[in-house]
Design a protein around this motif. Sequence first.
Motif, short mmCIF file in Angstrom:
data_model
loop_
_atom_site.label_atom_id
_atom_site.label_comp_id
_atom_site.label_asym_id
_atom_site.label_seq_id
_atom_site.Cartn_x
_atom_site.Cartn_y
_atom_site.Cartn_z
N GLU A 193 -10.28 22.15 4.08
CA GLU A 193 -11.07 23.28 4.55
C GLU A 193 -10.17 24.50 4.75
O GLU A 193 -9.03 24.38 5.23
CB GLU A 193 -11.78 22.93 5.86
N SER A 194 -10.67 25.66 4.35
CA SER A 194 -9.94 26.93 4.48
C SER A 194 -8.59 26.88 3.76
O SER A 194 -7.57 27.31 4.29
CB SER A 194 -9.73 27.28 5.96
N SER A 198 -12.69 28.70 -2.64
CA SER A 198 -13.77 29.62 -3.02
C SER A 198 -13.21 30.98 -3.44
O SER A 198 -13.65 31.55 -4.46
CB SER A 198 -14.76 29.80 -1.86
N GLU A 215 -19.29 25.57 -3.71
CA GLU A 215 -19.44 24.24 -3.15
C GLU A 215 -20.84 24.08 -2.55
O GLU A 215 -21.16 24.70 -1.54
CB GLU A 215 -18.38 24.01 -2.07
N ARG A 218 -21.30 23.05 1.22
CA ARG A 218 -21.22 24.12 2.21
C ARG A 218 -22.58 24.81 2.34
O ARG A 218 -23.05 25.12 3.44
CB ARG A 218 -20.14 25.13 1.80
N THR A 219 -23.23 25.05 1.21
CA THR A 219 -24.54 25.70 1.21
C THR A 219 -25.55 24.89 2.03
O THR A 219 -26.25 25.44 2.89
CB THR A 219 -25.05 25.87 -0.23
N HIS A 221 -24.92 22.52 4.22
CA HIS A 221 -24.44 22.40 5.59
C HIS A 221 -24.91 23.58 6.43
O HIS A 221 -25.40 23.41 7.56
CB HIS A 221 -22.91 22.33 5.58
N GLU A 222 -24.80 24.76 5.89
CA GLU A 222 -25.26 25.94 6.61
C GLU A 222 -26.78 25.96 6.70
O GLU A 222 -27.35 26.32 7.74
CB GLU A 222 -24.75 27.21 5.91
N THR A 259 -14.81 22.23 -5.73
CA THR A 259 -15.04 20.88 -5.19
C THR A 259 -15.76 19.99 -6.21
O THR A 259 -16.42 20.47 -7.13
CB THR A 259 -15.83 20.93 -3.86
N TYR A 267 -15.78 12.96 2.34
CA TYR A 267 -16.49 13.42 3.54
C TYR A 267 -17.52 12.38 4.00
O TYR A 267 -17.77 12.24 5.20
CB TYR A 267 -17.16 14.76 3.27
N TRP A 307 -18.14 26.82 10.91
CA TRP A 307 -18.66 25.65 10.20
C TRP A 307 -17.57 24.62 9.92
O TRP A 307 -17.89 23.49 9.54
CB TRP A 307 -19.29 26.09 8.87
N ARG A 308 -16.32 24.98 10.10
CA ARG A 308 -15.22 24.11 9.74
C ARG A 308 -14.74 23.31 10.95
O ARG A 308 -14.97 23.68 12.09
CB ARG A 308 -14.06 24.93 9.17
#
Length: 358
Positions: A193-194, A198, A215, A218-219, A221-222, A259, A267, A307-308
């Motif tokens: 992460e980070s 991206s 990814e 991530r979409t 997840h949000e 990813t 994960y 989010w991380r």
Amino acid sequence: MTPPLRTGLVVGKFWPPHRGHQLLLETAAAQVAELLVLVYANPTGHGPDSETMPAPVRAQWLRELYRGDNLTDGLHIGSTPLRIFALTAEADGVPLDTADDYTHREFVRQWLAGQGLAVDAVFTSEDYGPGFAEHLGVAHVSVDAARAQVPVSGTLVRDNPAAYARYLHPLVAAQLGVVPPAEVPRVVFLGAESSGKSTLCAALAEACGTVWVPEYGRTLHEQKNGNLGYEDLLYIARRHAELEDEAATQAHGVLFCDTNAATTALYSYYYFHRCDPALQAMAAVCGQRYAHTFVCAPTVPFEQDGWRGPEALRSFQHGMILMQLDYFGIPYILVEGTVAERVAQVRAALQGRGELPA
């Protein structure tokens, strides 16, 4: 406009599900208000129809292909609700594949009656369709019976999965250990992460005049406010693969991907201590799916966007990704430095292998 037919029926082995099956299901769904699908076979008369992919497994693959972002919404093809049933010889008395047409038709008729289900039309791509529908007393709709639109069958796929991989959804293809051919080489970027994946993908797409795939995990997840469930991980891998396939038709020379399914599998283990076998299979073919793999070193400043996980996890995540790549025997190149330096490193590597013009 309300479909003229209320309930449609599709019956088949789906052994394995292929693009021809998807054409049949999607054509049927466009003409009915609800679609029922029966998945079964009984080639031997004893034991499951397939040791490696029995009817319940094949039915679950179909369910996964047609689930949406939220499982609570049920299965749909477009706006049409979809109900998929896996029938077995042990539980449902499925007749032998070699039984006569009357036996099969009557089995389905009685099974539907026993479940309190009524249908208005049968959709098939087979010659038995008209007689089957007549036995049930419903309409028959033929879909690509000549196999002109999708020239494939389950038998062809079983006999030579690699030769017919182009007619398989990536999720299904992975279960057979094959990967559909790609329109352009796919280059995947992995990292903790980070770690700048991206940002690097976007910069490379712009520099190379092509497109990239964010990814999807991530979409989602949000979108779900961080409340991902175990079942979402396979869905993430499936949707990400679909988005890659869609983007590949717009790519120029190369497609950059943020990813892959292997990281999604990591994960799954990290958050839920388990991983769906179908996701494991998608992870296992990543070495075939991507022409090149780059790993972003976790040396850029950590950005906590809400989010991380904590920054302390980055080193662990990085190590797990490298271990997984070694386990699968996937060669990779580590990139580090500024965004510009990373772009230059990737471009030089791809140019050296003839993937980008010098």
